[in-house]
Design a protein around this motif. Structure first.
Motif, PDB file in Angstrom:
ATOM      1  N   SER A  55       1.986  -6.917  -2.360  1.00 26.44           N
ATOM      2  CA  SER A  55       1.057  -7.409  -1.336  1.00 26.44           C
ATOM      3  C   SER A  55      -0.346  -7.479  -1.948  1.00 26.44           C
ATOM      4  CB  SER A  55       1.041  -6.462  -0.138  1.00 26.44           C
ATOM      5  OG  SER A  55       0.336  -5.279  -0.504  1.00 26.44           O
ATOM      6  N   ASP A 103      10.725   7.296   3.712  1.00 25.85           N
ATOM      7  CA  ASP A 103       9.797   7.223   2.580  1.00 25.85           C
ATOM      8  C   ASP A 103      10.407   6.312   1.506  1.00 25.85           C
ATOM      9  OD1 ASP A 103       7.503   8.286   0.902  1.00 25.85           O
ATOM     10  OD2 ASP A 103       9.264   8.727  -0.333  1.00 25.85           O
ATOM     11  N   ARG A 162       0.829  -1.209   0.000  1.00 26.59           N
ATOM     12  CA  ARG A 162       0.000   0.000   0.000  1.00 26.59           C
ATOM     13  C   ARG A 162       0.865   1.260   0.000  1.00 26.59           C
ATOM     14  NH1 ARG A 162      -5.181   0.276   2.057  1.00 26.59           N
ATOM     15  NH2 ARG A 162      -4.869  -1.482   3.459  1.00 26.59           N
ATOM     16  N   ASN A 188      10.348   1.026   5.047  1.00 23.36           N
ATOM     17  CA  ASN A 188       9.041   1.387   5.598  1.00 23.36           C
ATOM     18  C   ASN A 188       9.192   2.657   6.439  1.00 23.36           C
ATOM     19  OD1 ASN A 188       6.471   1.256   7.123  1.00 23.36           O
ATOM     20  ND2 ASN A 188       6.357  -0.815   6.267  1.00 23.36           N
ATOM     21  N   SER A 211       3.378  -3.855   5.386  1.00 23.58           N
ATOM     22  CA  SER A 211       3.378  -3.891   6.853  1.00 23.58           C
ATOM     23  C   SER A 211       3.845  -5.225   7.407  1.00 23.58           C
ATOM     24  CB  SER A 211       1.973  -3.578   7.382  1.00 23.58           C
ATOM     25  OG  SER A 211       1.061  -4.549   6.913  1.00 23.58           O
ATOM     26  N   THR A 255      -2.233 -16.375  -0.314  1.00 23.86           N
ATOM     27  CA  THR A 255      -3.058 -16.590  -1.506  1.00 23.86           C
ATOM     28  C   THR A 255      -2.326 -16.119  -2.767  1.00 23.86           C
ATOM     29  OG1 THR A 255      -4.163 -14.542  -0.862  1.00 23.86           O
ATOM     30  CG2 THR A 255      -5.308 -16.576  -0.390  1.00 23.86           C
TER      31      THR A 255
HETATM   32  C1  LIG Z   1      -7.682 -14.915   3.691  1.00 24.45           C
HETATM   33  C2  LIG Z   1      -6.682 -13.819   3.463  1.00 24.45           C
HETATM   34  C3  LIG Z   1      -5.639 -14.041   2.583  1.00 24.45           C
HETATM   35  C4  LIG Z   1      -4.702 -13.045   2.351  1.00 24.45           C
HETATM   36  N1  LIG Z   1      -3.654 -13.298   1.510  1.00 24.45           N
HETATM   37  C5  LIG Z   1      -2.707 -12.357   1.348  1.00 24.45           C
HETATM   38  C6  LIG Z   1      -1.573 -12.599   0.511  1.00 24.45           C
HETATM   39  O1  LIG Z   1      -1.434 -13.649  -0.120  1.00 24.45           O
HETATM   40  N2  LIG Z   1      -0.643 -11.614   0.402  1.00 24.45           N
HETATM   41  C7  LIG Z   1      -0.748 -10.416   1.063  1.00 24.45           C
HETATM   42  O2  LIG Z   1       0.143  -9.575   0.913  1.00 24.45           O
HETATM   43  N3  LIG Z   1      -1.812 -10.164   1.846  1.00 24.45           N
HETATM   44  C8  LIG Z   1      -2.794 -11.092   1.992  1.00 24.45           C
HETATM   45  N4  LIG Z   1      -3.878 -10.791   2.765  1.00 24.45           N
HETATM   46  C9  LIG Z   1      -4.034  -9.406   3.255  1.00 24.45           C
HETATM   47  C10 LIG Z   1      -3.220  -9.109   4.492  1.00 24.45           C
HETATM   48  O3  LIG Z   1      -3.930  -9.490   5.645  1.00 24.45           O
HETATM   49  C11 LIG Z   1      -2.906  -7.604   4.579  1.00 24.45           C
HETATM   50  O4  LIG Z   1      -4.102  -6.886   4.534  1.00 24.45           O
HETATM   51  C12 LIG Z   1      -2.004  -7.100   3.454  1.00 24.45           C
HETATM   52  O5  LIG Z   1      -0.861  -7.932   3.326  1.00 24.45           O
HETATM   53  C13 LIG Z   1      -1.545  -5.669   3.790  1.00 24.45           C
HETATM   54  O6  LIG Z   1      -0.874  -5.157   2.674  1.00 24.45           O
HETATM   55  P1  LIG Z   1       0.189  -3.981   2.837  1.00 24.45           P
HETATM   56  O7  LIG Z   1       1.244  -4.416   3.762  1.00 24.45           O
HETATM   57  O8  LIG Z   1       0.559  -3.561   1.467  1.00 24.45           O
HETATM   58  O9  LIG Z   1      -0.705  -2.813   3.443  1.00 24.45           O
HETATM   59  P2  LIG Z   1      -0.726  -2.177   4.876  1.00 24.45           P
HETATM   60  O10 LIG Z   1      -0.930  -3.206   5.917  1.00 24.45           O
HETATM   61  O11 LIG Z   1      -1.694  -1.053   4.841  1.00 24.45           O
HETATM   62  O12 LIG Z   1       0.745  -1.624   5.076  1.00 24.45           O
HETATM   63  C14 LIG Z   1       1.272  -0.555   4.362  1.00 24.45           C
HETATM   64  C15 LIG Z   1       2.657  -0.256   4.943  1.00 24.45           C
HETATM   65  O13 LIG Z   1       3.261   0.733   4.149  1.00 24.45           O
HETATM   66  C16 LIG Z   1       3.936   1.649   5.006  1.00 24.45           C
HETATM   67  N5  LIG Z   1       4.029   2.903   4.265  1.00 24.45           N
HETATM   68  C17 LIG Z   1       3.039   3.750   3.898  1.00 24.45           C
HETATM   69  N6  LIG Z   1       3.502   4.766   3.160  1.00 24.45           N
HETATM   70  C18 LIG Z   1       4.851   4.571   3.063  1.00 24.45           C
HETATM   71  C19 LIG Z   1       5.893   5.281   2.435  1.00 24.45           C
HETATM   72  N7  LIG Z   1       5.676   6.384   1.705  1.00 24.45           N
HETATM   73  N8  LIG Z   1       7.172   4.806   2.562  1.00 24.45           N
HETATM   74  C20 LIG Z   1       7.426   3.686   3.280  1.00 24.45           C
HETATM   75  N9  LIG Z   1       6.457   2.981   3.899  1.00 24.45           N
HETATM   76  C21 LIG Z   1       5.173   3.406   3.780  1.00 24.45           C
HETATM   77  C22 LIG Z   1       3.086   1.709   6.259  1.00 24.45           C
HETATM   78  O14 LIG Z   1       3.847   2.123   7.374  1.00 24.45           O
HETATM   79  C23 LIG Z   1       2.630   0.267   6.371  1.00 24.45           C
HETATM   80  O15 LIG Z   1       3.558  -0.491   7.143  1.00 24.45           O
HETATM   81  C24 LIG Z   1      -4.831 -11.792   3.009  1.00 24.45           C
HETATM   82  C25 LIG Z   1      -5.882 -11.582   3.903  1.00 24.45           C
HETATM   83  C26 LIG Z   1      -6.796 -12.573   4.117  1.00 24.45           C
HETATM   84  C27 LIG Z   1      -7.925 -12.328   5.080  1.00 24.45           C
END
Ligand SMILES: Cc1cc2nc3c(=O)[nH]c(=O)nc-3n(C[C@H](O)[C@H](O)[C@H](O)COP(=O)(O)OP(=O)(O)OC[C@H]3O[C@@H](n4cnc5c(N)ncnc54)[C@H](O)[C@@H]3O)c2cc1C
Length: 327
Positions: free
Chosen positions: A235, A305, A210, A287, A268, A253
């Protein structure tokens, strides 16, 4: 005799199948069995590479069974081959195909199947297994006891090892007959994978979540991946947002990677993501949150960033490789 289902592309045996063959060879040695392999279609060319992994006989399942991947047809052909040869065990890589075909064949014969194993040893009547469960965050010890034992090998669990002195591998063709009205897959279109390295086997994966902020934001990740000869991952947030295709997703998944280096940018580290990247040998998290789970679990972290950090890293890598700035 132990059988290993072999997957191959253009005459090259898949790494996962070499891992399965290596584990099968050690189980065969423990139990005083010979090692056979099986594939679907007239792939005689695989005999030589398979002999290097100690395969005594390669069975080519033909007859009614399609050479194209067709899980029920392959499962049925495999179940018949197992019955015809009296195989005591069947192994495959725990790939989508390996698991699907083993589950189908085991169910047809009413046999037990232990999937996603990281280790196995043969006892007198049973095999002791260690399996990955819960998407890879739990290890389960299990006993597989059946007249025919089916087992799939988790990616990266076993280092593929060739034999010191390969012997010639014999080829036997098994013309399988299928029950009437068995469903078959029809190939309607083939698309070539885009250029670049496959996520599952890349030695470097540069992955974004994200925090990347947009589809366009992945340009820097692509640039770094290209400079390092790696692949881009992401992700689930990035796939859900339509920034990347699902084939790029790392996680429960998505794809489980075994890269030497995983660079996680703005991710995250949710458990569902972690189970996909924990097989990487070294993890670098970029991060802006020093408390993010992936930062805490990583080998190295840069807090800041991600776009600023990536620009600086790309500049340094370009300078080291003496490649002029793209801009
Ligand atoms: C049944 C099920 C299966 C799933 N399968 C998967 C899977 O296969 N793979 C998967 O990835 N997820 C999966 N998920 C989703 C998972 O639970 C998380 O929601 C997802 O991994 C979060 O993605 P993220 O880390 O990109 O987003 P977030 O959790 O929102 O994290 C974003 C991170 O980016 C950082 N950030 C923001 N802006 C900046 C910046 N400018 N510079 C540096 N850092 C920054 C933040 O500090 C934060 O740590 C699944 C969920 C379920 C319920």
């Amino acid at each position: 005799m132990l059988l290993t289902v072999v997957e191959a592309e253009a005459g090259k045996v898949a790494n996962g199948s070499l891992e399965a063959l290596t584990l099968a060879r050690s189980l065969a040695a423990d139990g005083g069995d010979t090692l056979h392999a099986v594939t679907f279609g007239a792939h005689e060319d695989l005999a030589t590479p398979l002999s290097e992994y100690g395969v005594d006989t390669l069975h080519l399942v033909t007859g009614d069974v399609s050479e194209e991947y067709s899980p029920q047809q392959w499962g049925s052909g495999l179940a018949d081959l197992v019955a015809a040869t009296g195989a005591a065990g069947v192994l495959a890589a725990a790939s989508d195909r390996g698991d699907e075909v083993l589950a189908d064949a085991a169910a047809r014969g009413g046999h037990a199947f232990g999937s996603n194993c990281v280790a196995a040893t043969a006892g007198d009547d049973s095999w002791e297994l260690t399996r990955l469960r819960g998407g890879g965050i739990l290890l389960e010890d299990a006993e597989l006891a059946d007249s025919v034992k089916f087992l799939s090998v988790a990616p990266g669990a076993v280092e593929p090892v060739a034999v010191a002195s390969p012997a010639q591998c014999r080829i036997e063709t098994y013309a399988a007959r299928l029950p009437a009205e068995m469903p078959a897959c029809t190939i309607v279109e083939r698309t070539t994978r885009g250029s670049g390295v496959s996520l599952a086997t890349a030695s470097v994966v540069v992955s974004g979540g994200r925090g990347v902020g947009s589809a366009e934001g992945f340009a820097e990740l692509e640039e770094l991946a290209a400079l390092l000869g790696g692949a881009v991952g992401c992700s689930r947030v990035a796939t859900n947002a339509g920034w990347r295709p699902h084939s790029d997703q790392v996680g429960l998944t998505g794809t489980k990677i075994t890269a030497d280096l995983y660079i996680a940018c703005g991710i995250s580290g949710a458990t569902q993501h972690w189970v996909g990247c924990m097989g990487a040998k070294t993890i670098l998290a970029i991060n802006n949150d020093p408390e993010a789970a992936l930062v805490l679990r990583s080998d190295y972290a840069v807090i800041g960033d991600l776009h600023e950090v990536l620009r600086a890293v790309i500049e340094r890598v370009r300078a080291r490789k003496e490649i002029p700035d793209a801009a």
